[in-house]
Design a protein around this motif. Structure first.
Motif, short mmCIF file in Angstrom:
data_model
loop_
_atom_site.label_atom_id
_atom_site.label_comp_id
_atom_site.label_asym_id
_atom_site.label_seq_id
_atom_site.Cartn_x
_atom_site.Cartn_y
_atom_site.Cartn_z
N HIS A 329 0.86 -1.18 0.00
CA HIS A 329 0.00 0.00 0.00
C HIS A 329 0.90 1.23 0.00
O HIS A 329 1.88 1.30 0.75
N GLY A 334 -0.49 0.91 6.00
CA GLY A 334 -1.80 0.41 5.62
C GLY A 334 -2.44 -0.38 6.74
O GLY A 334 -1.77 -0.90 7.62
N TYR A 336 -4.05 -3.65 7.55
CA TYR A 336 -4.11 -4.99 6.98
C TYR A 336 -4.89 -5.96 7.87
O TYR A 336 -4.88 -7.17 7.61
N TYR A 484 6.22 3.05 1.33
CA TYR A 484 5.02 2.22 1.23
C TYR A 484 5.05 1.22 2.38
O TYR A 484 6.11 0.98 3.00
N ASP A 531 -5.64 2.01 -3.30
CA ASP A 531 -5.82 0.57 -3.44
C ASP A 531 -4.67 -0.21 -2.81
O ASP A 531 -3.62 0.34 -2.48
N TYR A 532 -4.91 -1.52 -2.68
CA TYR A 532 -3.90 -2.44 -2.17
C TYR A 532 -3.53 -3.41 -3.30
O TYR A 532 -4.42 -3.94 -3.97
#
Length: 684
Positions: A329, A334, A336, A484, A531-532
C-alpha cells in the motif's frame, strides 16, 4: 483362416517391431501424465491465478504444445505403419496371388493394428499413472507444494488422451488401408528389389553438398559465437545449422563412397569392407533420413536443455520472492487487519507480518546501484535505462527498521543478526555486494557492520527495496517519510487471490505489464494510491512465464526424442535378416564368431554414431546461445551468481540426459540384433 493369420501376424509384429510398440506405450504414458496435470484442480487454480496477474496464455500454450505432440505422434504412427506395410510387401503380394480379396486384406491389417493400438493405450495408461506421480513430485518441488496435485486415475485425462490417440491412430489406419487398396501386385513384388538397389553418388553433386554444408555450418557457428545475441541471429544460426546437417550427410556419404572405391589399402583393412558395404548399401536414401534424424536429435537436445534453463529461471524467481503473498500500500502505513482475518479464516497461515519502508530522499546508494546497472546493460547489450527499470517509489535510498528486519528474517528462517546503535546493515542482491563494500552513510555517523545477500524480496521493486535496503536502528527513521507499507504472509496452502479480490474491491494484482508515469520521469505500477496491490511467488511474472513453458517443453522433448530414436533403430532392425544372411555366408567361409561380433558392433556403432555426433555438436552450440540469451533476457539485473557455470550445467545435463536415453535404445537394438544374427548355438 484370416482370423488365425491376423493372430499370427500380430505376434510376429510384436516380436519384430517391439521397440516401436513399447515406445508407443511410452508416448501414451507421457500424454496421459501431461494431460492429468493440465486438467487437475490445483493446476487449473494456478492458471486462473496467472491469468489474474496478466499472464493468461497458459491455455493457448498448453493447447499449442499438445497439438504439436499429437501431430508428431500422428506422423510417427503413420510413418511406422507405412514402413511396416512396405516390409510386409512380399506377404501381402502372396495373399493377392492366392486370391485373397483386397478388402479382406484391408480388414485383416485394420484388425491387427487396431488390436495392437488398443493394447498400447491400455498398457500406456498403466505406465502413465507411474509417470504422472513422478511429474507430480517434480511440480510439487518446483512450486514448493505440500498437498497432492493429482488424482490416482484422472477420468478427464483418460478421456482426453483417448481422443488424441484415437484420432491420429484411426487416420493412420485409414491411410494404410487406402494404400493397400490402391497398390498393384507388380509394385509389391518389385519393392524389395528397388529397396535394396545400390545407386552410386554423382561425384560433382556430392562435392557440392559437402561445400554447402561447410559454408552453412560456418555461418551457424559464427551466429552462435557473438556475445550479444538476438532472436534474429539465433534463428538464422539455427536454420543454417539444420540445412548444413542435411547437406552434410549427403556430402559425408560421398566421401565414404570415394574412399571405398579408390582406396584399396583403407577398405581392405580389418573388416571395413563388409561393414561399410552393408552401411552404404542404401546410402542415397539413407543420407536424407540421417540428416532429418540428426535434426530431430538436435531439437531434442535443445528442448531438454531449454527445459532446464527455464527451470533455472523459475527457480530463481521463486528464490527472489521468498514470501508466498505480499500486499503493498502506497505512502503510509496500511490497515491490513481485515486481510489478515480473511486469510486466517480461509487458509492455514504459518506466519504474517506488516511493516513499512522509509526514505530520507538521499540517493547515495541508489546512484551506485544505477552506475553498476548501466555498466551491466552496456556489457550484455540490453536496451534498458535506469528510468525503465527503477520504479518511482524506489528512486531514493530505502531504509528499514532493525526490528522489522529481525521479524522478517525469523519468518524466512534466517539466523538473527545483532546491531548496535552506531551500525547499519546492507541487504542487497549479490551483484551489489562488492560495490557497496566500505560505504558510510553521508547524512549520519553510522558505520556498515556487514552486507547480506540472502533472498529477501528485492528484485523488481515494491519489496524490501529495489535491489537493496539499508537496515538501521529504529530511532534512526524518526524524521523519514514512509515509502510504502507491506503485509507479507507465509503459507503452505495455495492462495486463491480471486476470493480475496471478490471480498475486497480495493485489492488488485501488481501487474508488471501495467504502468503509469510517476515522479521525476520514473514509472509506477500503483495506479491508485488508495488501493492495495498483491504479489508473491506464484504471481511473479518470471515464475508464471517459466511454468508456462517448462512442462510442455519437457513433454515435447521426450516425445520427439523417442520418436526419432525409434525410427533410427527400427530401420536397422528391419535389416536383420539381410545382415544375418551375409554373416552366415562369412561364417560358412570360416570367419570366427568373435570377428563377426566385432563387425556387428562396428556396424551398430557407425549407424548410431553418425547422426548423433553432429547433433551433439550443433545442439550444444545452439543450446549455449539460447540459454545465455534466456538468462540475460529474463531479468534486468545479474541475478545469477556464475552465469558461465550455469550455462555449462544446462548444456552438459542436456547432452547427458539425451545420451543416456540414446544409449538405452542402442543397447536394446544391439541385443536384439545379436540374438538374431549370432545365436547361442552358433557361438557353441
Amino acid at each position: 483362416m484370416l482370423a488365425s493369420l491376423s493372430h499370427r501376424n500380430m505376434k510376429r509384429q510384436l516380436s519384430e517391431y517391439k521397440i516401436f510398440w513399447f515406445s508407443l506405450i511410452g508416448v501414451v504414458a507421457l500424454m496421459y501424465a501431461f494431460n492429468s496435470l493440465i486438467v487437475s484442480r490445483t493446476m487449473q487454480q494456478l492458471f486462473r491465478l496467472f491469468a489474474e496477474s496478466g499472464n493468461g496464455d497458459i491455455g493457448v500454450i498448453a493447447t499449442l504444445f499438445s497439438a504439436v505432440v499429437v501431430f508428431a505422434l500422428g506422423w510417427f504412427i503413420s510413418y511406422m505403419m507405412d514402413f511396416i506395410l512396405r516390409r510386409r510387401s512380399k506377404e501381402i503380394s502372396t495373399y493377392m496371388v492366392l486370391g485373397v480379396e483386397k478388402s479382406d486384406i484391408c480388414k485383416m491389417i485394420f484388425r491387427e493394428n487396431a488390436v495392437l493400438g488398443l493394447a498400447a493405450i491400455i498398457v500406456g495408461f498403466g505406465f502413465g499413472i507411474l509417470v504422472s506421480k513422478i511429474l507430480e513430485s517434480f511440480v510439487s518441488n518446483l512450486l514448493h507444494f505440500q498437498e497432492a496435485l493429482l488424482e490416482f486415475l484422472s477420468i478427464k485425462a483418460v478421456g482426453l488422451t483417448c481422443v488424441e490417440f484415437c484420432i491420429v491412430y484411426i487416420i493412420a489406419l485409414v491411410k494404410t488401408n487406402r494404400k493397400v487398396q490402391k497398390v498393384k501386385l507388380i509394385d509389391l513384388l518389385n519393392y524389395s528389389r528397388n529397396n535394396s538397389s545400390v545407386r552410386e553418388h554423382q561425384s560433382k553433386t556430392g562435392f557440392m553438398f559437402l561445400l554447402i554444408s561447410v559454408v552453412m555450418l560456418i555461418v551457424s557457428f559464427y551466429s552462435f559465437a557473438g556475445t550479444k545475441q538476438t532472436v534474429a541471429s539465433i534463428t538464422a544460426g539455427a536454420v543454417s545449422a539444420m540445412l548444413g546437417l542435411l547437406c552434410f550427410f549427403r556430402g559425408f556419404i560421398y566421401i565414404i563412397h570415394e574412399m571405398f572405391n579408390k582406396s584399396r589399402n583403407w577398405k581392405y583393412k580389418g573388416s571395413r569392407l563388409v561393414t561399410l558395404r552393408m552401411f552404404l548399401s542404401k546410402s542415397n536414401k539413407m543420407s536424407f533420413s540421417l540428416g532429418v534424424i540428426s535434426i530431430l536429435f538436435t531439437c531434442t537436445i535443445v528442448c531438454i536443455g531449454m527445459t532446464n534453463a527455464f527451470y533455472q529461471v523459475m527457480e530463481k524467481a521463486v528464490v527472489l520472492q521468498p514470501f508466498d503473498l505480499a500486499i503493498v500500500h502506497a505512502d503510509e502505513d496500511g490497515d491490513y487487519n481485515q486481510y489478515s482475518s480473511f486469510l486466517n479464516e480461509h487458509i492455514d497461515v504459518d506466519s504474517q507480518y506488516s511493516y513499512c519502508l522509509y526514505t530520507d530522499k538521499s540517493t547515495q546508494f541508489t546512484d551506485i546501484r544505477n552506475r553498476a546497472l548501466t555498466e551491466y546493460w552496456n556489457k550484455v547489450g540490453k536496451t534498458v535505462s535506469v528510468n525503465d527499470y527503477v520504479i518511482a517509489e524506489n528512486q531514493y535510498d530505502a531504509f528499514m527498521k532493525y526490528s522489522d528486519y529481525c521479524n522478517l528474517r525469523a519468518m524466512l528462517g534466517l539466523p538473527q543478526i545483532s546491531l548496535s546503535e552506531e551500525q547499519y546493515i546492507i541487504h542487497c542482491l549479490p551483484y551489489l555486494k562488492d560495490t557497496f563494500t566500505n560505504l558510510q552513510i553521508e547524512k549520519g555517523s553510522l558505520v556498515c557492520k556487514d552486507i547480506f545477500t540472502e533472498a529477501f524480496s528485492q528484485y523488481g521493486g515494491y519489496g524490501n527495496g529495489q535491489d537493496f535496503v539499508i537496515v538501521v536502528p529504529d530511532h534512526y527513521i524518526e524524521n523519514m517519510e514512509a515509502i510504502y507499507s507491506l503485509y507479507v504472509v507465509q503459507s503452505e496452502a495455495v492462495i486463491d487471490m480471486s476470493e480475496l479480490e471478490n471480498a475486497f474491491s480495493q485489492v488488485r494484482p501488481l501487474n508488471s505489464n501495467v504502468v503509469a508515469s510517476g515522479e521525476n520521469g520514473y514509472t509506477t505500477k500503483i495506479l491508485d494510491k488508495g488501493d492495495y496491490y498483491y504479489t508473491g511467488k506464484l504471481a511473479s511474472t518470471p515464475t508464471s512465464q517459466a511454468i508456462l513453458i517448462i512442462l510442455p517443453l519437457c513433454y515435447l522433448s521426450l516425445v520427439i526424442g523417442i520418436i526419432s530414436i525409434v525410427i533410427l533403430a527400427v530401420q536397422l532392425l528391419t535389416e536383420v535378416k539381410t545382415i544375418k544372411r551375409q554373416y552366415d555366408v562369412m561364417r560358412t567361409l570360416g570367419t570366427e564368431v568373435g570377428v563377426l561380433e566385432k563387425m556387428l558392433r562396428e556396424h551398430i556403432f557407425l549407424y548410431f554414431a553418425l547422426p548423433l555426433i553432429p547433433a551433439l555438436v550443433i545442439g550444444s552450440c545452439l543450446l549455449k546461445t539460447m540459454s545465455h540469451t534466456l538468462f540475460v533476457a529474463s531479468y534486468d539485473v545479474p541475478v545469477f551468481d556464475n552465469l558461465t557455470a550455469l550455462i555449462a550445467l544446462v548444456v552438459l545435463s542436456a547432452l547427458l540426459i539425451f545420451t543416456l536415453i540414446y544409449l538405452l535404445y542402442v543397447f536394446i537394438t544391439s541385443q536384439a540384433m545379436r540374438k538374431e544374427i549370432i545365436p547361442i548355438t552358433l557361438e557353441k
